[in-house]
Design a protein around this motif. Structure first.
Motif, PDB file in Angstrom:
ATOM      1  N   TYR A 251      34.917  53.688  47.056  1.00 42.99           N
ATOM      2  CA  TYR A 251      34.103  53.979  45.891  1.00 42.99           C
ATOM      3  C   TYR A 251      34.456  53.042  44.733  1.00 42.99           C
ATOM      4  O   TYR A 251      33.592  52.425  44.113  1.00 42.99           O
ATOM      5  N   GLN A 252      35.758  52.937  44.458  1.00 46.74           N
ATOM      6  CA  GLN A 252      36.194  52.129  43.328  1.00 46.74           C
ATOM      7  C   GLN A 252      35.871  50.658  43.516  1.00 46.74           C
ATOM      8  O   GLN A 252      35.518  49.974  42.558  1.00 46.74           O
ATOM      9  N   ALA A 253      35.983  50.173  44.748  1.00 45.93           N
ATOM     10  CA  ALA A 253      35.695  48.759  44.994  1.00 45.93           C
ATOM     11  C   ALA A 253      34.237  48.442  44.685  1.00 45.93           C
ATOM     12  O   ALA A 253      33.933  47.509  43.932  1.00 45.93           O
ATOM     13  N   PHE A 254      33.321  49.238  45.226  1.00 46.65           N
ATOM     14  CA  PHE A 254      31.894  48.993  44.986  1.00 46.65           C
ATOM     15  C   PHE A 254      31.560  49.143  43.497  1.00 46.65           C
ATOM     16  O   PHE A 254      30.825  48.337  42.928  1.00 46.65           O
ATOM     17  N   LEU A 255      32.125  50.192  42.901  1.00 46.15           N
ATOM     18  CA  LEU A 255      31.815  50.465  41.501  1.00 46.15           C
ATOM     19  C   LEU A 255      32.334  49.344  40.605  1.00 46.15           C
ATOM     20  O   LEU A 255      31.643  48.877  39.693  1.00 46.15           O
ATOM     21  N   ARG A 256      33.559  48.909  40.879  1.00 40.16           N
ATOM     22  CA  ARG A 256      34.172  47.862  40.065  1.00 40.16           C
ATOM     23  C   ARG A 256      33.335  46.590  40.104  1.00 40.16           C
ATOM     24  O   ARG A 256      33.010  46.013  39.065  1.00 40.16           O
ATOM     25  N   ASN A 257      32.965  46.180  41.313  1.00 41.83           N
ATOM     26  CA  ASN A 257      32.149  44.973  41.434  1.00 41.83           C
ATOM     27  C   ASN A 257      30.840  45.126  40.677  1.00 41.83           C
ATOM     28  O   ASN A 257      30.400  44.211  39.976  1.00 41.83           O
ATOM     29  N   ALA A 258      30.233  46.312  40.803  1.00 47.93           N
ATOM     30  CA  ALA A 258      28.945  46.537  40.147  1.00 47.93           C
ATOM     31  C   ALA A 258      29.084  46.491  38.625  1.00 47.93           C
ATOM     32  O   ALA A 258      28.288  45.864  37.929  1.00 47.93           O
ATOM     33  N   ALA A 266      28.959  39.135  24.101  1.00 46.78           N
ATOM     34  CA  ALA A 266      28.143  38.333  23.184  1.00 46.78           C
ATOM     35  C   ALA A 266      28.636  36.893  23.151  1.00 46.78           C
ATOM     36  O   ALA A 266      29.843  36.640  23.082  1.00 46.78           O
ATOM     37  N   GLY A 267      27.711  35.954  23.232  1.00 44.25           N
ATOM     38  CA  GLY A 267      28.088  34.548  23.307  1.00 44.25           C
ATOM     39  C   GLY A 267      27.789  34.002  24.688  1.00 44.25           C
ATOM     40  O   GLY A 267      28.048  32.834  24.985  1.00 44.25           O
ATOM     41  N   GLY A 268      27.271  34.890  25.568  1.00 38.71           N
ATOM     42  CA  GLY A 268      26.869  34.440  26.885  1.00 38.71           C
ATOM     43  C   GLY A 268      27.990  34.393  27.913  1.00 38.71           C
ATOM     44  O   GLY A 268      27.885  33.711  28.926  1.00 38.71           O
ATOM     45  N   HIS A 269      29.064  35.134  27.668  1.00 43.85           N
ATOM     46  CA  HIS A 269      30.167  35.175  28.639  1.00 43.85           C
ATOM     47  C   HIS A 269      29.924  36.317  29.614  1.00 43.85           C
ATOM     48  O   HIS A 269      29.539  37.406  29.211  1.00 43.85           O
ATOM     49  N   GLU A 270      30.169  36.019  30.911  1.00 41.76           N
ATOM     50  CA  GLU A 270      29.928  37.055  31.909  1.00 41.76           C
ATOM     51  C   GLU A 270      31.191  37.361  32.703  1.00 41.76           C
ATOM     52  O   GLU A 270      32.170  36.627  32.647  1.00 41.76           O
ATOM     53  N   PHE A 271      31.116  38.441  33.473  1.00 41.74           N
ATOM     54  CA  PHE A 271      32.277  38.880  34.243  1.00 41.74           C
ATOM     55  C   PHE A 271      31.892  39.042  35.702  1.00 41.74           C
ATOM     56  O   PHE A 271      30.748  39.356  36.026  1.00 41.74           O
ATOM     57  N   ARG A 272      32.852  38.818  36.576  1.00 45.37           N
ATOM     58  CA  ARG A 272      32.623  39.032  38.000  1.00 45.37           C
ATOM     59  C   ARG A 272      33.845  39.703  38.617  1.00 45.37           C
ATOM     60  O   ARG A 272      34.976  39.415  38.227  1.00 45.37           O
ATOM     61  N   SER A 273      33.577  40.566  39.593  1.00 45.67           N
ATOM     62  CA  SER A 273      34.651  41.119  40.403  1.00 45.67           C
ATOM     63  C   SER A 273      34.186  41.028  41.842  1.00 45.67           C
ATOM     64  O   SER A 273      33.071  41.434  42.152  1.00 45.67           O
ATOM     65  N   ASP A 274      35.008  40.438  42.730  1.00 44.07           N
ATOM     66  CA  ASP A 274      34.587  40.383  44.132  1.00 44.07           C
ATOM     67  C   ASP A 274      35.628  41.039  45.028  1.00 44.07           C
ATOM     68  O   ASP A 274      36.039  40.503  46.049  1.00 44.07           O
ATOM     69  N   VAL A 275      36.040  42.241  44.618  1.00 43.95           N
ATOM     70  CA  VAL A 275      36.969  43.034  45.420  1.00 43.95           C
ATOM     71  C   VAL A 275      36.297  43.411  46.736  1.00 43.95           C
ATOM     72  O   VAL A 275      35.143  43.833  46.751  1.00 43.95           O
ATOM     73  N   LYS A 276      37.027  43.232  47.863  1.00 50.09           N
ATOM     74  CA  LYS A 276      36.489  43.617  49.178  1.00 50.09           C
ATOM     75  C   LYS A 276      36.927  45.051  49.475  1.00 50.09           C
ATOM     76  O   LYS A 276      38.120  45.334  49.509  1.00 50.09           O
ATOM     77  N   PRO A 277      35.970  45.954  49.698  1.00 48.06           N
ATOM     78  CA  PRO A 277      36.325  47.369  49.896  1.00 48.06           C
ATOM     79  C   PRO A 277      37.412  47.573  50.949  1.00 48.06           C
ATOM     80  O   PRO A 277      38.371  48.300  50.715  1.00 48.06           O
ATOM     81  N   MET A 278      37.280  46.914  52.109  1.00 44.38           N
ATOM     82  CA  MET A 278      38.249  47.179  53.175  1.00 44.38           C
ATOM     83  C   MET A 278      39.629  46.623  52.834  1.00 44.38           C
ATOM     84  O   MET A 278      40.638  47.179  53.231  1.00 44.38           O
TER      85      MET A 278
END
Ligand SMILES: [Zn+2]
Lengths: 352, 350
Positions: A251-258, A266-278
């Motif tokens: 649950y946490q892996a999918f939620l975190r990535n989402a 603000a300023g156009g900075h973005e975030f990514r998380s690519d945690v693999k559930p397994m």
């Protein structure tokens, strides 16, 4: 966004140096019957935050042990008063309703505090909450989802993350959250599916129902159950926890990535998380086993291991320089606390 | 501490952050006559003021606050030591260092946990009980009886004469028993098929006896001995002790273990709850010991409690659901212990 610079979150903590901090914290907490734990929390947080950096700029935690201690005193006192009052028939009902209306205020205060005492690159985070929006997302929506047999709960979860992220600031720069509800349903259904399957298997294989009936009977009549029953109960619990455990990590892996993917600054900075559930399940479950088998002594190692994995899978897509954030006056600035507390270890879920 | 004492005039390299800005500036710090000066990359003066050092943690940076909200961080710890002196809390950091000495700290933690378990909890429980107002305990009783009636109890089906006889025994016992701490002893008859032959006490002095108990153990002496046992639970405040014990365990685990993580916390809490159940066994033998004395004082045969336990032991669970005695092999031990005490004290009904 034209050509963002990708920064990985860098975590430089290690089990060797953290072990000493952890065990000294525990010893001092025991000697002071728990009082020191407020200062221990600050020391642990500062260790974790100061060993986490983005683009060479560290996080830091600025709360003092005394602040945490006073906060805890108030909460413990409130808890005692509440449990005494709630045993009185009619007043108890009023107290429970009161708590329901107090909760959004408490949640806001917690997030405000955490935001204000957290800094990155020398600048504090901030939080602009609203009581009624907090009431809606933390109390009303979950309550309404009851009537859908919890099937609408992902909508409530999304609303909570949306509220939390959108209310946070870094300096004067606001965070923004925008996401469809689909990833929240995916996380929810996969976790529920796993839990139902694992729980059912455990009950069938180990006869859990029978054990619970016996324990319940022993408890109600105030008699001590015998050793064999307690041993079976203990084994059953450990196995059940281990079987159901992966659901939480999935649950946490999918939620975190989402949530990371849907967050921008603000300023156009973005975030990514690519945690693999397994992978998260593997780290989480093997950590739990290591902690149990070492009587807790491998806990610092497990904590650091999880931190390292999470930071290795967290990125900032910076739109230009990270030098240009500004803050208002110190006092009016707070912390992204909970959003960042996620990075702090086991607590993989984002804000509350 | 520092290997090479550097000339106080040498600037320490690091990074600076100005007030209200995330700008990271390659800077250097120079301290002369208690006056700190921060220089920018071109040698320009950023700020002059007093420097305050924050305590360092692990392999973290040395952090220095300078006036007007300027901050300076550096990994050149030894140069900073020379410049500003060793930080105040270096002591704690020294103890936290990875060193064989930590084995002693680990052992001390285990010893500490044991001592808290053995003595600390007792103190917390005693404080909790001392602070509990009597109306609160009465409220617990009322709440519990209401819940029992709602969930699984029906009105007693014993005839009024029989109930009056048992109540007479109860009154004898209440006379002989120690003062109840939270209000008078009260006996309630209920028909509770799911509990089988049973009697139990609530903390405020209310004792519930099932119809099945009166039918299966009609003997006056047995009823007296079991009532004495239940009254002892009340006077010794056993239920409150167990309530506060589990609350204290919860609190201590939350405080001391703090951030042990969700899994370990669950296991600790469940373990604590199970150990509390084991603790209740101590309460049972205490209640046995006091109960037989009360029964003897009221003029009943204390040995009846031993008879009761042996009869329990002889019973099989049967098909009517799980009953506590069917899973309770300790009954025989309790009977033996009761006989031993009766002999030792020369107790008898007279
Ligand atoms: Zn008992």
């Amino acid at each position: 966004m034209q050509n963002p610079t990708i920064h990985k979150v860098e975590f430089s903590g290690n089990a060797r140096s953290y072990f000493g901090i952890w065990i000294v914290n525990i010893l001092l907490s025991i000697v002071t019957l728990g009082i020191y734990s407020a200062w221990a929390k600050v020391r642990t947080r500062r260790y974790m935050y100061q060993h986490t950096a983005i683009d060479g700029r560290r996080f830091d935690y600025h709360a003092t042990g005394m602040q945490i201690f006073i906060g805890r005193l108030i909460v413990v006192a409130g808890f005692i008063v509440f449990s005494i009052v709630s045993a009185i028939p009619i007043i108890g009902l009023v107290a429970i309703f009161g708590l329901l209306f107090l909760a959004p205020w408490l949640i806001n205060r917690g997030m405000l505090f955490n935001a204000r005492v957290t800094s990155w690159s020398g600048l504090r985070f901030g939080f602009d909450g609203s009581y009624w929006r907090a009431f809606r997302v933390y109390i009303l929506y979950p309550f309404l989802s009851l009537f859908t047999l919890y099937l609408a709960i992902p909508f409530a979860i999304r609303a909570q993350h949306s509220y939390s992220v959108n209310s946070h600031r870094f300096g004067t720069a606001k965070f923004h959250f925008e996401s469809s509800v689909k990833p929240f349903y995916v996380a929810f259904l996969l976790a529920i599916g796993w839990m139902a399957l694992a729980g059912l298997l455990m009950f069938l294989v180990l006869g859990g129902g029978e054990i619970f009936a016996e324990i319940a009977m022993a408890e109600r009549t105030g008699r001590a159950p015998d050793d064999a029953l307690m041993l079976r109960m203990g084994i059953f619990y450990v196995l059940l926890i281990l079987a159901v455990l992966p659901a939480g990590f999935i649950y946490q892996a999918f939620l975190r990535n989402a949530v990371y993917g849907a967050t921008s600054l603000a300023g156009g900075h973005e975030f990514r998380s690519d945690v693999k559930p397994m992978q998260l399940v593997w780290i989480g479950v093997s950590n739990a086993v290591a902690i149990i088998c070492s009587l807790g002594m491998l806990l610092p190692w497990a904590h650091i291991r999880m931190m390292r994995y999470l930071s290795d899978h967290t990125f900032i897509l910076a739109n230009g320089s990270l030098d240009d954030f500004t803050g208002q006056q110190e006092e009016s600035v707070g912390a992204i606390g909970d959003a960042y507390a996620d990075l702090e270890g086991f607590d993989v879920g984002l804000p509350v | 501490m520092s290997g090479f004492p550097s000339d106080p005039g040498t600037p320490v390299p690091g990074h600076a952050y100005g007030p209200g800005s995330s700008r990271r500036i390659a800077a250097s710090l120079r301290v002369a006559d208690d006056q700190a000066t921060l220089f920018g990359p071109q040698g320009e003066r950023l700020v002059v003021g007093h420097a305050r050092r924050r305590d360092r943690i692990g392999a973290g940076p040395s952090l220095i606050d300078i006036d007007d909200g300027w901050r300076f961080e550096t990994d050149a710890h030894e140069m900073i030591d020379t410049l500003l002196g060793h930080e105040q809390k270096a002591g704690l950091m020294e103890y936290e260092r990875f060193h064989p000495r930590l084995v002693l700290v680990v052992l001390a933690c285990f010893a500490g946990v044991f001592l808290i378990w053995r003595f600390g909890l007792g103190v917390l429980v005693a404080i909790g009980i001392a602070l509990t107002p009597a109306p609160f305990v009465s409220a617990i009783d009322r709440g519990n009886i209401a819940a029992i009636d709602r969930v699984f109890a029906q009105p007693s089906r014993l005839d009024a004469d029989r109930r009056a006889e048992v109540r007479a025994i109860f009154d004898d016992l209440a006379q002989a028993a120690p003062e109840p701490p939270y209000g008078d002893y009260q006996l309630h008859f209920r028909h509770i098929p799911r509990l089988g032959a049973n009697a139990f006490a609530l903390p405020g002095g209310n004792i519930v006896m099932t119809d099945a108990f009166v039918r299966q153990f009609g003997d006056d002496d047995i009823i007296a001995a079991v009532l004495g046992h239940e009254m002892a639970h009340v006077t010794e405040k056993h239920s409150l002790q167990q309530l506060y014990r589990s609350l204290s365990i919860y609190l201590l685990i939350a405080l001391i273990a703090g951030d042990v993580g969700p899994v370990a916390e669950d296991i600790l809490l469940e373990g604590g709850a199970l150990m509390s159940l084991a603790y209740s066994r101590e309460h049972e033998s205490e209640a046995d010991a006091i109960g037989i004395r009360v029964a003897a004082r009221a003029g009943y045969d204390p040995a009846a409690l031993a008879v009761f336990f042996r009869r329990l032991d002889g019973m099989t669970g049967g098909g009517d659901g799980p009953q506590w005695y069917s899973t309770h092999p300790a009954s025989r031990d309790r009977a033996a212990e009761i006989r031993r005490q009766i002999e030792e004290l020369g107790l008898s009904a007279d």
